[in-house]
Design an enzyme around this catalytic site. Structure first.
Site, PDB file in Angstrom:
ATOM      1  CB  CYS A   2      -0.989   0.231   1.086  1.00 55.67           C
ATOM      2  SG  CYS A   2      -2.097  -1.434   1.508  1.00 55.67           S
ATOM      3  NE  ARG A  28       4.587   1.940  -0.391  1.00 58.26           N
ATOM      4  CZ  ARG A  28       5.702   1.396  -0.075  1.00 58.26           C
ATOM      5  NH1 ARG A  28       6.804   1.497  -0.615  1.00 58.26           N
ATOM      6  NH2 ARG A  28       5.400   0.774   1.222  1.00 58.26           N
ATOM      7  CD1 TRP A  75      -0.725  -5.947  -3.514  1.00 57.74           C
ATOM      8  CD2 TRP A  75      -0.383  -6.692  -1.573  1.00 57.74           C
ATOM      9  NE1 TRP A  75      -0.197  -7.329  -3.804  1.00 57.74           N
ATOM     10  CE2 TRP A  75      -0.218  -7.735  -2.404  1.00 57.74           C
ATOM     11  CE3 TRP A  75      -0.469  -6.817  -0.207  1.00 57.74           C
ATOM     12  CZ2 TRP A  75       0.027  -8.934  -2.011  1.00 57.74           C
ATOM     13  CZ3 TRP A  75      -0.305  -8.258   0.354  1.00 57.74           C
ATOM     14  CH2 TRP A  75       0.385  -8.981  -0.581  1.00 57.74           C
ATOM     15  CG  ASN A 101       1.974  -0.080   4.102  1.00 55.18           C
ATOM     16  OD1 ASN A 101       1.515  -1.249   3.744  1.00 55.18           O
ATOM     17  ND2 ASN A 101       3.526   0.362   3.869  1.00 55.18           N
ATOM     18  N   GLY A 102       0.346  -2.078   6.020  1.00 54.40           N
ATOM     19  CA  GLY A 102       0.710  -3.067   7.119  1.00 54.40           C
ATOM     20  C   GLY A 102      -0.320  -3.920   7.610  1.00 54.40           C
ATOM     21  CD  GLU A 485      15.540 -12.680 -10.860  1.00 58.27           C
ATOM     22  OE1 GLU A 485      15.240 -13.221  -9.599  1.00 58.27           O
ATOM     23  OE2 GLU A 485      14.861 -11.460 -11.207  1.00 58.27           O
ATOM     24  CE  LYS A 489      11.953 -10.681 -12.773  1.00 64.71           C
ATOM     25  NZ  LYS A 489      12.760 -10.622 -11.685  1.00 64.71           N
ATOM     26  CD  GLU A 492       8.570 -11.130 -10.955  1.00 64.14           C
ATOM     27  OE1 GLU A 492       8.007 -10.751  -9.720  1.00 64.14           O
ATOM     28  OE2 GLU A 492       9.364 -10.858 -11.073  1.00 64.14           O
ATOM     29  CG  HIS A 508      17.846 -37.424  -8.700  1.00 62.22           C
ATOM     30  ND1 HIS A 508      18.211 -38.686  -8.330  1.00 62.22           N
ATOM     31  CD2 HIS A 508      19.020 -36.768  -9.087  1.00 62.22           C
ATOM     32  CE1 HIS A 508      19.634 -38.897  -8.582  1.00 62.22           C
ATOM     33  NE2 HIS A 508      20.000 -37.470  -9.137  1.00 62.22           N
ATOM     34  CE  LYS A 607      10.694  -2.297  -7.765  1.00 62.27           C
ATOM     35  NZ  LYS A 607      11.396  -3.486  -8.570  1.00 62.27           N
TER      36      LYS A 607
HETATM   37  O1  M6R Z   1      12.850  -4.796  -2.050  1.00 62.04           O
HETATM   38  P1  M6R Z   1      13.606  -6.150  -2.011  1.00 62.04           P
HETATM   39  O2  M6R Z   1      14.692  -6.477  -2.899  1.00 62.04           O
HETATM   40  O3  M6R Z   1      13.906  -6.737  -0.629  1.00 62.04           O
HETATM   41  O4  M6R Z   1      12.259  -7.142  -2.489  1.00 62.04           O
HETATM   42  C1  M6R Z   1      12.339  -8.766  -2.342  1.00 62.04           C
HETATM   43  C2  M6R Z   1      11.458  -9.278  -3.285  1.00 62.04           C
HETATM   44  O5  M6R Z   1       9.906  -8.951  -2.988  1.00 62.04           O
HETATM   45  C3  M6R Z   1      11.610  -8.784  -4.884  1.00 62.04           C
HETATM   46  O6  M6R Z   1      12.931  -9.044  -5.055  1.00 62.04           O
HETATM   47  C4  M6R Z   1      10.602  -9.502  -5.788  1.00 62.04           C
HETATM   48  O7  M6R Z   1      10.996 -10.926  -5.932  1.00 62.04           O
HETATM   49  C5  M6R Z   1      11.051  -8.897  -7.288  1.00 62.04           C
HETATM   50  N1  M6R Z   1      10.388  -7.749  -7.300  1.00 62.04           N
HETATM   51  C6  M6R Z   1      10.407  -9.965  -8.076  1.00 62.04           C
HETATM   52  O8  M6R Z   1      10.725  -9.180  -9.431  1.00 62.04           O
END
Ligand code: M6R
Length: 612
Positions: A2, A28, A75, A101-102, A485, A489, A492, A508, A607
């Site tokens: 949020c 956010r 969010w 937020n939280g 990674e 990508k 997500e 395995h 984010k």
């Molecule tokens: O701000 P951070 O690097 O701590 O965020 C951690 C994850 O939420 C973040 O890396 C997330 O996996 C990526 N936005 C995915 O692309």
């Protein structure tokens, strides 16, 4: 998650500031939006399910009048996205408006008490309870501020709260506990917001708030207090002055600059971001200091979440390979597994782009309580991570707005390489000439990235994911780390089920899923020639095999393999990620756009993840 903002201004209408702030904070959270203004002593609220643009269009917020106001982009945590669950929330009298937020952990207990005391609670959110709690404390308090802090002190959990009280038309109240909140100190105007982009169009003087701090602002001043067991104690003005930083990046830098999406812009920006990381850290004393801490450590633990965890894996790999230092990578939200044995003398390296990820901060706090020292690697100056660690290394990648981490990932890899190199140097494993040569090679990474981004744009059509619903991304050694990674990508952003596995481990179990045509992508790296065997195994079962490799790496693959040749990386494991990662970023991006998804706002994500 949020995004929240609160503003008080002397001469201006604050609705344009809130509108712009909402746009800047949309990354956010983007399932519902709302705002409240104090106008003629009354609180006016507009809120709705949906995104910021539709909200602003529908309610014409910028035309509304009021010199004090708050805004929120949500969010969802408690209660589905809906008009009624959107913030701001009001108390029974309609005089108190709250955005938050939280997550309030003791939500159920507070709700029971408030309902028993006759409060009418209309939403499913934990936030609404805060407005009623303040209302409940008001008759027993000598001021609104007292009611506010009494209410806040009854909350358990993580929160950043911003509130208005209709009878104090110039003031915005705020409180912070484990969720980000920063102050913007301007001329004739003060702002409080979740993040700097909501502030910098109006003032560049920014001060962070600490956990357990709360207070109020109006158009002329900001007062900050600290919540203690005895009540509240004011934080001196000098202390707040000392915290002020002048933000030197413009929103233009964080703007799309003509690109259709932030994600694409940030993929393209990688050479510059990584160059800045290199230039800003190669001679940075903090880096050498961090390396000396690693050398003296009894044990090293590296933590991160999501992409940052993948960078933590790379750091662990480079520390082992270059500096011969063992380390344990731990996913932030799983830190309890390591908490039992962490003790004085241990060092935790925490990686977080935002520096505000709840799980990562909690891991650092837990390990520090056990006596460990902490090194933070973050992109955000003044973030919680930068303040709570003993040494901080800044990535200097520039603001990243797209939800998908792209340029910050490659910058994190650069910090990982530099740190392990300095550690190896401090251990006497490398002679001065060798260090200089390795640094020279690392300095080639922006060029490799540039070539990789442009090659990816051209060749991505060669192995499209058209019709693909599920796939593997396999690698060995460093290739496995990159494949994790890559799969994240694709999942997500393109919403394709992509599973990363160590290639050698695939036989395995996972190979059972492979049938003719099943897509299996391999990430080939110079440390693992054995991958050829795994490629053969998959090809023998009729899989659609795609091998991504730096073009100077020899990989023998059977006929029918789709070979994706990326720029040469000199068979150097420190450079190979820069050659291959852009391919997967571009692949995920292109596929998302082709499928009609918004790559900047993947569903269910945000984010910065400031919840447990
Ligand atoms: O701000 P951070 O690097 O701590 O965020 C951690 C994850 O939420 C973040 O890396 C997330 O996996 C990526 N936005 C995915 O692309």
């Amino acid at each position: 998650m949020c995004g929240i903002i609160g503003v008080s201004a002397s001469t201006k209408n604050v609705s344009p500031i809130i509108s712009l702030g909402l746009r800047r904070l949309e990354y956010r959270g983007y399932d519902s939006v709302g705002a409240a203004l104090i106008s003629d002593g009354k609180i006016m609220v507009w809120k709705a399910k949906g995104d910021v643009q539709s909200f602003l269009r529908r309610f014409k917020l910028e035309e509304k009048e009021g010199k004090t106001g708050i805004g929120h982009t949500r969010w969802a945590t408690h209660g589905a996205p809906s008009d009624v669950n959107a913030h701001p929330h009001l108390d029974c009298s309609g005089k108190i408006a709250v955005v938050h937020n939280g997550v309030i952990r003791n939500f159920a207990m507070i709700k029971k008490v408030l309902e028993a005391r006759g409060h009418r609670i209309v939403s499913e959110t934990d936030t609404e309870l805060i407005a009623h709690l303040i209302e409940d404390e008001l008759p027993f308090s000598s001021s609104f501020f007292e009611a506010f802090y009494r209410a806040v002190s009854r909350l358990d959990g993580s929160f950043a709260i911003v509130a208005l009280y209709g009878e104090e038309p110039n003031r915005v109240y705020f409180a912070r506990m484990k969720s980000p909140l920063v102050l913007g100190l301007g001329e004739g105007l003060n702002i409080v917001a979740s993040d700097i982009p909501a502030i910098i169009d109006h003032t560049r003087r920014v001060a962070t708030l600490e956990d357990g701090e709360l207070g109020w602002l109006d158009d002329k001043e900001v007062r900050v207090f600290s919540l203690t067991e005895q009540g509240v104690v004011e934080v001196s003005r000098e202390e707040i002055r000392n915290r002020i930083i002048t933000v030197d990046w413009s929103f233009e830098e964080a703007n799309r600059l003509g690109y259709p999406h932030f994600m694409l812009k940030e993929i393209v920006e990688q050479p510059l971001a990584v160059k800045n990381t290199y230039d800003g850290n190669v001679d940075e004393p903090m880096l050498s200091f961090a390396a000396s801490l690693l050398l003296d450590a009894k044990r090293i633990i590296v933590v991160g979440a999501g992409t940052s965890y993948h960078a933590a894996l790379a750091l662990s790999y480079y520390l082992a390979r270059t500096s011969r230092l063992p380390s344990l990578p731990v996913i932030s939200s799983e830190h309890k597994s390591a908490e039992r044995f962490v003790e004085e003398g241990d060092v935790v390296v925490a990686i977080s782009q935002s520096g505000e990820t709840y799980d990562t901060l909690e891991a650092v706090r837990a390990f520090k309580r056990q006596g460990a020292k902490a090194i933070g690697i973050t992109n955000v100056v003044g973030s919680a991570l930068s303040r709570e660690t003993d040494v901080v290394i800044y990535m200097r990648s520039g603001p990243e707005i797209g939800v998908a981490a792209t340029k910050t990932y490659t910058s994190q890899l650069m910090v990982a390489s530099l740190l392990s190199l300095r550690a190896a140097q401090a251990r006497g494993l490398l002679l001065e000439g060798e260090v200089q040569e390795l640094l020279r090679r690392l300095s080639l990474s922006p060029e490799i990235l540039k070539a990789a981004v442009s090659a990816s744009m051209k060749i991505v059509g060669k192995a499209p994911l058209v019709g693909v619903r599920s796939m593997y991304v396999l690698g060995r050694g460093l290739g496995h780390i990159i494949s994790k990674e890559a799969a994240l990508k694709i999942k997500e952003i393109a919403y394709v089920h992509a599973e990363s596995y160590p290639a050698g481990e695939s036989k395995h179990g996972p190979i059972a899923l492979v049938e003719p045509g099943f897509p299996v992508f391999f990430v080939a790296t110079s440390d693992s020639p054995e991958i050829e065997g795994n490629i053969m195994e998959m090809a023998a079962r009729g899989a659609r095999v795609v091998v991504v490799r730096p073009e100077d790496l020899d990989v023998h693959a059977p006929e029918g393999t789709e070979l994706i040749d990326m720029p040469p990386a000199g068979n150097d494991v420190m450079l190979e990620p820069y050659s291959m990662m852009p391919y997967f970023q571009v692949l995920a991006y292109v596929e998302a756009v082709a499928r009609g998804y918004d790559p900047d706002k993947p569903r269910n994500l945000a984010k910065t993840v400031t919840v447990e």
